[in-house]
Motif scaffolding. Sequence first.
Motif, mmCIF file in Angstrom:
data_model
loop_
_atom_site.group_PDB
_atom_site.id
_atom_site.type_symbol
_atom_site.label_atom_id
_atom_site.label_comp_id
_atom_site.label_asym_id
_atom_site.label_seq_id
_atom_site.Cartn_x
_atom_site.Cartn_y
_atom_site.Cartn_z
ATOM 1 N N GLU A 223 -13.827 -0.530 -6.545
ATOM 2 C CA GLU A 223 -15.099 -0.664 -5.832
ATOM 3 C C GLU A 223 -14.874 -1.182 -4.411
ATOM 4 O O GLU A 223 -15.507 -0.715 -3.451
ATOM 5 C CB GLU A 223 -16.022 -1.607 -6.604
ATOM 6 C CG GLU A 223 -17.433 -1.684 -6.049
ATOM 7 C CD GLU A 223 -18.330 -2.562 -6.887
ATOM 8 O OE1 GLU A 223 -19.506 -2.740 -6.505
ATOM 9 O OE2 GLU A 223 -17.870 -3.068 -7.944
ATOM 10 N N ILE A 224 -13.971 -2.147 -4.267
ATOM 11 C CA ILE A 224 -13.669 -2.681 -2.940
ATOM 12 C C ILE A 224 -13.044 -1.607 -2.055
ATOM 13 O O ILE A 224 -13.411 -1.453 -0.890
ATOM 14 C CB ILE A 224 -12.739 -3.900 -3.061
ATOM 15 C CG1 ILE A 224 -13.464 -5.057 -3.759
ATOM 16 C CG2 ILE A 224 -12.252 -4.352 -1.689
ATOM 17 C CD1 ILE A 224 -12.571 -6.225 -4.082
ATOM 18 N N ALA A 225 -12.092 -0.842 -2.626
ATOM 19 C CA ALA A 225 -11.452 0.224 -1.855
ATOM 20 C C ALA A 225 -12.476 1.248 -1.389
ATOM 21 O O ALA A 225 -12.448 1.709 -0.238
ATOM 22 C CB ALA A 225 -10.367 0.888 -2.702
ATOM 23 N N GLY A 226 -13.405 1.612 -2.287
ATOM 24 C CA GLY A 226 -14.441 2.566 -1.897
ATOM 25 C C GLY A 226 -15.337 2.039 -0.795
ATOM 26 O O GLY A 226 -15.711 2.780 0.129
ATOM 27 N N ARG A 227 -15.694 0.739 -0.879
ATOM 28 C CA ARG A 227 -16.548 0.152 0.152
ATOM 29 C C ARG A 227 -15.832 0.116 1.507
ATOM 30 O O ARG A 227 -16.453 0.359 2.549
ATOM 31 C CB ARG A 227 -16.955 -1.255 -0.271
ATOM 32 C CG ARG A 227 -17.893 -1.966 0.684
ATOM 33 C CD ARG A 227 -19.301 -1.418 0.586
ATOM 34 N NE ARG A 227 -19.887 -1.762 -0.683
ATOM 35 C CZ ARG A 227 -20.572 -2.887 -0.917
ATOM 36 N NH1 ARG A 227 -20.731 -3.774 0.062
ATOM 37 N NH2 ARG A 227 -21.103 -3.109 -2.103
ATOM 38 N N PHE A 248 -4.265 -0.160 -4.561
ATOM 39 C CA PHE A 248 -4.876 -1.380 -4.018
ATOM 40 C C PHE A 248 -4.862 -2.478 -5.068
ATOM 41 O O PHE A 248 -5.279 -2.281 -6.213
ATOM 42 C CB PHE A 248 -6.312 -1.077 -3.579
ATOM 43 C CG PHE A 248 -6.973 -2.212 -2.858
ATOM 44 C CD1 PHE A 248 -6.440 -2.707 -1.685
ATOM 45 C CD2 PHE A 248 -8.136 -2.786 -3.348
ATOM 46 C CE1 PHE A 248 -7.043 -3.741 -1.006
ATOM 47 C CE2 PHE A 248 -8.754 -3.822 -2.675
ATOM 48 C CZ PHE A 248 -8.208 -4.301 -1.501
ATOM 49 N N ASN A 249 -4.365 -3.645 -4.691
ATOM 50 C CA ASN A 249 -4.243 -4.756 -5.623
ATOM 51 C C ASN A 249 -4.614 -6.055 -4.921
ATOM 52 O O ASN A 249 -4.267 -6.263 -3.759
ATOM 53 C CB ASN A 249 -2.809 -4.842 -6.159
ATOM 54 C CG ASN A 249 -2.618 -6.037 -7.095
ATOM 55 O OD1 ASN A 249 -2.138 -7.077 -6.668
ATOM 56 N ND2 ASN A 249 -3.001 -5.874 -8.351
ATOM 57 N N ILE A 250 -5.336 -6.915 -5.647
ATOM 58 C CA ILE A 250 -5.716 -8.232 -5.137
ATOM 59 C C ILE A 250 -5.259 -9.285 -6.139
ATOM 60 O O ILE A 250 -5.508 -9.161 -7.341
ATOM 61 C CB ILE A 250 -7.241 -8.341 -4.936
ATOM 62 C CG1 ILE A 250 -7.742 -7.260 -3.997
ATOM 63 C CG2 ILE A 250 -7.611 -9.710 -4.386
ATOM 64 C CD1 ILE A 250 -9.247 -7.264 -3.815
ATOM 65 N N ASN A 251 -4.601 -10.326 -5.670
ATOM 66 C CA ASN A 251 -4.212 -11.417 -6.554
ATOM 67 C C ASN A 251 -4.170 -12.724 -5.772
ATOM 68 O O ASN A 251 -4.498 -12.759 -4.584
ATOM 69 C CB ASN A 251 -2.856 -11.125 -7.217
ATOM 70 C CG ASN A 251 -1.764 -10.866 -6.195
ATOM 71 O OD1 ASN A 251 -1.628 -11.599 -5.216
ATOM 72 N ND2 ASN A 251 -0.977 -9.811 -6.419
#
Length: 412
Positions: A223-227, A248-251
């Motif tokens: 969702e973040i990547a799409g936004r 895409f990865n968030i940590n």
Amino acid sequence: MGSGLAKSGFRMTWQGVRPAGSRAESRELDMGIMDFVKGGVREMMIARPDRFKNLIVYKHPDQNVPFWSQLTVDSDECALFFKDGKYVGYLPPGRHTLQTQNIPFLNNLINSFTGGDVFIAEIYFVKMQPIRSVPFGGPLESMEDPILYEFVTPRIFGEFSLVVTDPVRFVIGYHGQAAGAQDNDVILNWIKGLFFMSVKTVIGQMCAQQGKSLLNLGGMSMEIAGRIQQSAPNLDEIGVKILQIGNFNINFAADDQKRLTEANKARAEARRGVGIAADTARANQFQLDQKFQQDARNAQYLGTNPGWNNYAAGQAMMGAGEGMAKGGGNTGVAQLGAQAAIGMGMAQMMHPQNFQQPQYAQQQPPQQPQQQAAGGAQSVEQRLQKLASLKQQGLISEEDFNARKAKILEEI
């Protein structure tokens, strides 16, 4: 002048006057012609060199450009002209002869000191095709969790593809950052810095709008990547659009992850306590409602039963006993008696007869129903006489007298 020099044994050369027919003259003349030809070709042909084909932005090194030069723009780029830091004009892919007749904006670049044969401009070649598979990774700036109110530093990793959508805006932003660096890494690092700022902005907006903690970011990667693909505010300011984000990865670092987890646990316990208190309050209210309904049914049943007062008094005494058991152990006998008296008084007040009988009925003398029952039923005449006696004594009103009289006469 030339013929005079020839007669005297001298000729005009590129380096000055030399003896005619000398080998030095011939050699210098040939070198001068070659230098002129080479210099003229260099000035007449303007294009991006092959070794710089991979650059997103290439700046032509010479600002002095003669008219009638040939400018070649590759199919995947455009050429922009600036003067004194201000945008002047644009040329699309193709070969262009630099003259004012077919390129009117060149009139703004003419240098009058050269007799109008040269114009001065900064020429930028900007790639317009997508640049793919640009890797990125590292920490964002510290930000506050909108739900847990903890400051942490998310880390992002992946790769993106981009395209320059507004070359003028891009060069204006790029010019003060890395102009002349001739290095894609410098340009891409600048873009990545703005990309990271856009990611932080989008994450903050999404968490605030959806009421989610930063702990939920792991499940929001797509969702973040799409936004970000739809709108990356900081990149839009320099005329760049993100086409795609992959892997895409968030940590979080271990300390940040632990802090968020503990804060979330404390928040869950607090919410659980609130929920239990609300459920307990609803259960207590349900019990009170059930007891009230049961008491109402008992009151309706016992309203004509002499045992009502005993039932109400008993309930009052049970309530007093429960109060003592829950902390009223120090209550004195006098207070207990007062509670019992209050309970008895409430029982009297709750008796249905107190709601059904008018106030004047308390002043009536007892009718001694048992004696009447022993002596038999009264006749109509006796009941009318008694009714008239009550009216004369002022115990009933005129309206009540007429109503009761009419009721007696209906039985005849």
